[in-house]
Write a protein that holds these residues in place. Structure first.
Motif, PDB file in Angstrom:
ATOM      1  N   GLU A   1       0.853  -1.189   0.000  1.00 17.64           N
ATOM      2  CA  GLU A   1       0.000   0.000   0.000  1.00 17.64           C
ATOM      3  C   GLU A   1       0.885   1.234   0.000  1.00 17.64           C
ATOM      4  O   GLU A   1       1.645   1.470   0.940  1.00 17.64           O
ATOM      5  CB  GLU A   1      -0.935   0.038   1.204  1.00 17.64           C
ATOM      6  CG  GLU A   1      -1.840   1.252   1.119  1.00 17.64           C
ATOM      7  CD  GLU A   1      -2.680   1.525   2.339  1.00 17.64           C
ATOM      8  OE1 GLU A   1      -3.553   2.401   2.221  1.00 17.64           O
ATOM      9  OE2 GLU A   1      -2.462   0.926   3.399  1.00 17.64           O
ATOM     10  N   MET A   2       0.785   2.035  -1.045  1.00 16.55           N
ATOM     11  CA  MET A   2       1.541   3.277  -1.166  1.00 16.55           C
ATOM     12  C   MET A   2       0.724   4.434  -0.606  1.00 16.55           C
ATOM     13  O   MET A   2      -0.471   4.540  -0.895  1.00 16.55           O
ATOM     14  CB  MET A   2       1.821   3.587  -2.627  1.00 16.55           C
ATOM     15  CG  MET A   2       3.055   2.995  -3.179  1.00 16.55           C
ATOM     16  SD  MET A   2       4.474   3.585  -2.269  1.00 16.55           S
ATOM     17  CE  MET A   2       5.619   2.375  -2.812  1.00 16.55           C
ATOM     18  N   GLY A   3       1.367   5.295   0.170  1.00 13.04           N
ATOM     19  CA  GLY A   3       0.676   6.442   0.750  1.00 13.04           C
ATOM     20  C   GLY A   3      -0.372   5.991   1.750  1.00 13.04           C
ATOM     21  O   GLY A   3      -1.540   6.349   1.644  1.00 13.04           O
TER      22      GLY A   3
ATOM     23  N   ASP B   1       4.624   5.126   3.605  1.00  9.93           N
ATOM     24  CA  ASP B   1       4.254   6.536   3.604  1.00  9.93           C
ATOM     25  C   ASP B   1       5.508   7.357   3.863  1.00  9.93           C
ATOM     26  O   ASP B   1       6.420   6.901   4.563  1.00  9.93           O
ATOM     27  CB  ASP B   1       3.202   6.829   4.674  1.00  9.93           C
ATOM     28  CG  ASP B   1       2.371   8.062   4.335  1.00  9.93           C
ATOM     29  OD1 ASP B   1       1.181   7.888   4.017  1.00  9.93           O
ATOM     30  OD2 ASP B   1       2.908   9.184   4.368  1.00  9.93           O
ATOM     31  N   ILE B   2       5.555   8.555   3.318  1.00 10.57           N
ATOM     32  CA  ILE B   2       6.695   9.451   3.540  1.00 10.57           C
ATOM     33  C   ILE B   2       6.598  10.128   4.911  1.00 10.57           C
ATOM     34  O   ILE B   2       7.595  10.555   5.483  1.00 10.57           O
ATOM     35  CB  ILE B   2       6.806  10.492   2.404  1.00 10.57           C
ATOM     36  CG1 ILE B   2       8.177  11.168   2.422  1.00 10.57           C
ATOM     37  CG2 ILE B   2       5.649  11.480   2.448  1.00 10.57           C
ATOM     38  CD1 ILE B   2       8.465  12.009   1.202  1.00 10.57           C
ATOM     39  N   ASN B   3       5.396  10.202   5.452  1.00 12.15           N
ATOM     40  CA  ASN B   3       5.130  10.902   6.703  1.00 12.15           C
ATOM     41  C   ASN B   3       5.474  10.017   7.915  1.00 12.15           C
ATOM     42  O   ASN B   3       4.849   8.973   8.119  1.00 12.15           O
ATOM     43  CB  ASN B   3       3.643  11.294   6.735  1.00 12.15           C
ATOM     44  CG  ASN B   3       3.258  12.104   7.946  1.00 12.15           C
ATOM     45  OD1 ASN B   3       3.985  12.183   8.919  1.00 12.15           O
ATOM     46  ND2 ASN B   3       2.082  12.694   7.887  1.00 12.15           N
TER      47      ASN B   3
ATOM     48  N   LYS C   1      -0.711  -8.483  13.154  1.00  5.56           N
ATOM     49  CA  LYS C   1       0.331  -9.346  12.622  1.00  5.56           C
ATOM     50  C   LYS C   1       0.226  -9.368  11.097  1.00  5.56           C
ATOM     51  O   LYS C   1      -0.855  -9.538  10.551  1.00  5.56           O
ATOM     52  CB  LYS C   1       0.174 -10.759  13.172  1.00  5.56           C
ATOM     53  CG  LYS C   1       1.281 -11.680  12.779  1.00  5.56           C
ATOM     54  CD  LYS C   1       1.089 -13.033  13.394  1.00  5.56           C
ATOM     55  CE  LYS C   1       2.224 -13.943  12.960  1.00  5.56           C
ATOM     56  NZ  LYS C   1       2.064 -15.290  13.473  1.00  5.56           N
ATOM     57  N   GLY C   2       1.339  -9.168  10.422  1.00  5.39           N
ATOM     58  CA  GLY C   2       1.355  -9.204   8.967  1.00  5.39           C
ATOM     59  C   GLY C   2       1.472  -7.847   8.309  1.00  5.39           C
ATOM     60  O   GLY C   2       1.617  -7.762   7.092  1.00  5.39           O
ATOM     61  N   ILE C   3       1.421  -6.758   9.101  1.00  6.65           N
ATOM     62  CA  ILE C   3       1.581  -5.415   8.537  1.00  6.65           C
ATOM     63  C   ILE C   3       2.990  -4.921   8.835  1.00  6.65           C
ATOM     64  O   ILE C   3       3.407  -4.876   9.982  1.00  6.65           O
ATOM     65  CB  ILE C   3       0.564  -4.409   9.107  1.00  6.65           C
ATOM     66  CG1 ILE C   3      -0.866  -4.811   8.763  1.00  6.65           C
ATOM     67  CG2 ILE C   3       0.852  -2.998   8.556  1.00  6.65           C
ATOM     68  CD1 ILE C   3      -1.922  -3.904   9.371  1.00  6.65           C
ATOM     69  N   LYS C   4       3.715  -4.560   7.794  1.00  2.71           N
ATOM     70  CA  LYS C   4       5.043  -3.975   7.924  1.00  2.71           C
ATOM     71  C   LYS C   4       4.940  -2.524   7.476  1.00  2.71           C
ATOM     72  O   LYS C   4       4.419  -2.246   6.392  1.00  2.71           O
ATOM     73  CB  LYS C   4       6.031  -4.736   7.041  1.00  2.71           C
ATOM     74  CG  LYS C   4       7.437  -4.200   7.082  1.00  2.71           C
ATOM     75  CD  LYS C   4       8.341  -5.020   6.181  1.00  2.71           C
ATOM     76  CE  LYS C   4       9.745  -4.470   6.180  1.00  2.71           C
ATOM     77  NZ  LYS C   4      10.622  -5.236   5.277  1.00  2.71           N
ATOM     78  N   ALA C   5       5.400  -1.597   8.285  1.00  4.37           N
ATOM     79  CA  ALA C   5       5.335  -0.168   7.965  1.00  4.37           C
ATOM     80  C   ALA C   5       6.729   0.349   7.615  1.00  4.37           C
ATOM     81  O   ALA C   5       7.687   0.120   8.354  1.00  4.37           O
ATOM     82  CB  ALA C   5       4.771   0.611   9.144  1.00  4.37           C
TER      83      ALA C   5
ATOM     84  N   ILE D   1       7.967   7.130  -1.996  1.00  4.13           N
ATOM     85  CA  ILE D   1       7.524   6.190  -3.022  1.00  4.13           C
ATOM     86  C   ILE D   1       8.286   4.862  -2.835  1.00  4.13           C
ATOM     87  O   ILE D   1       8.277   4.312  -1.757  1.00  4.13           O
ATOM     88  CB  ILE D   1       7.648   6.774  -4.449  1.00  4.13           C
ATOM     89  CG1 ILE D   1       6.964   8.152  -4.521  1.00  4.13           C
ATOM     90  CG2 ILE D   1       7.049   5.844  -5.494  1.00  4.13           C
ATOM     91  CD1 ILE D   1       5.465   8.145  -4.341  1.00  4.13           C
ATOM     92  N   PHE D   2       8.953   4.332  -3.858  1.00  6.69           N
ATOM     93  CA  PHE D   2       9.570   3.005  -3.791  1.00  6.69           C
ATOM     94  C   PHE D   2      11.018   3.024  -3.279  1.00  6.69           C
ATOM     95  O   PHE D   2      11.673   1.984  -3.288  1.00  6.69           O
ATOM     96  CB  PHE D   2       9.550   2.361  -5.185  1.00  6.69           C
ATOM     97  CG  PHE D   2       8.171   2.020  -5.659  1.00  6.69           C
ATOM     98  CD1 PHE D   2       7.562   0.834  -5.293  1.00  6.69           C
ATOM     99  CD2 PHE D   2       7.474   2.893  -6.482  1.00  6.69           C
ATOM    100  CE1 PHE D   2       6.293   0.514  -5.738  1.00  6.69           C
ATOM    101  CE2 PHE D   2       6.201   2.585  -6.936  1.00  6.69           C
ATOM    102  CZ  PHE D   2       5.608   1.387  -6.557  1.00  6.69           C
ATOM    103  N   GLN D   3      11.504   4.160  -2.832  1.00  8.03           N
ATOM    104  CA  GLN D   3      12.908   4.321  -2.477  1.00  8.03           C
ATOM    105  C   GLN D   3      13.432   3.225  -1.537  1.00  8.03           C
ATOM    106  O   GLN D   3      14.511   2.692  -1.742  1.00  8.03           O
ATOM    107  CB  GLN D   3      13.113   5.701  -1.858  1.00  8.03           C
ATOM    108  CG  GLN D   3      14.546   6.117  -1.707  1.00  8.03           C
ATOM    109  CD  GLN D   3      14.645   7.554  -1.214  1.00  8.03           C
ATOM    110  OE1 GLN D   3      13.964   7.923  -0.264  1.00  8.03           O
ATOM    111  NE2 GLN D   3      15.458   8.339  -1.872  1.00  8.03           N
ATOM    112  N   LYS D   4      12.682   2.878  -0.488  1.00  4.38           N
ATOM    113  CA  LYS D   4      13.147   1.893   0.497  1.00  4.38           C
ATOM    114  C   LYS D   4      12.349   0.588   0.451  1.00  4.38           C
ATOM    115  O   LYS D   4      12.438  -0.227   1.353  1.00  4.38           O
ATOM    116  CB  LYS D   4      13.053   2.490   1.898  1.00  4.38           C
ATOM    117  CG  LYS D   4      13.964   3.685   2.095  1.00  4.38           C
ATOM    118  CD  LYS D   4      13.827   4.246   3.484  1.00  4.38           C
ATOM    119  CE  LYS D   4      14.664   5.494   3.643  1.00  4.38           C
ATOM    120  NZ  LYS D   4      14.439   6.125   4.952  1.00  4.38           N
TER     121      LYS D   4
END
Length: 95
Positions: free
Chosen positions: A30-32, A54-56, A69-73, A78-81
């Motif tokens: 999920e982007m943004g 997210d950049i924020n 469980k299963g969500i990585k933040a 954008i796709f930089q990292k």
């Protein structure tokens, strides 16, 4: 930096995810992510994993509070990292 609060479009998108992603064994990017509403929805309907980007930094802190469980933040522009492959990329940009 303020987090984009879920609005009617976010809730509509969430309902679509519930119907379309339910019990699919897929990896989602999920982007943004903003508040993380879509990441949380996807995990609740049994997506294999969700990477929320997210950049924020405040958004990333908020997503980490979800503690599903299963969500990585990841804080990234954008796709930089972002690394890896995904079955589905979603985005609900503010307008």
């Amino acid at each position: 930096m303020e987090i984009y609060s879920p609005a009617e479009d976010s809730f509509f998108f969430s309902e679509v995810l519930k119907k379309e992603v339910r019990k699919l064994d897929i990896k989602i990017l999920e982007m943004g992510s903003g508040s993380g509403i879509q990441a949380e929805t996807a995990i609740k309907v049994d997506a294999k994993s969700v990477t929320a980007v997210d950049i924020n930094p405040e958004s990333i802190r908020q997503i980490k509070k979800i503690k599903q469980k299963g969500i990585k933040a990841i804080q990234s522009d954008i796709f930089q990292k972002v690394k890896g492959k995904f079955d589905l990329i979603i985005c609900n940009p503010p307008y």
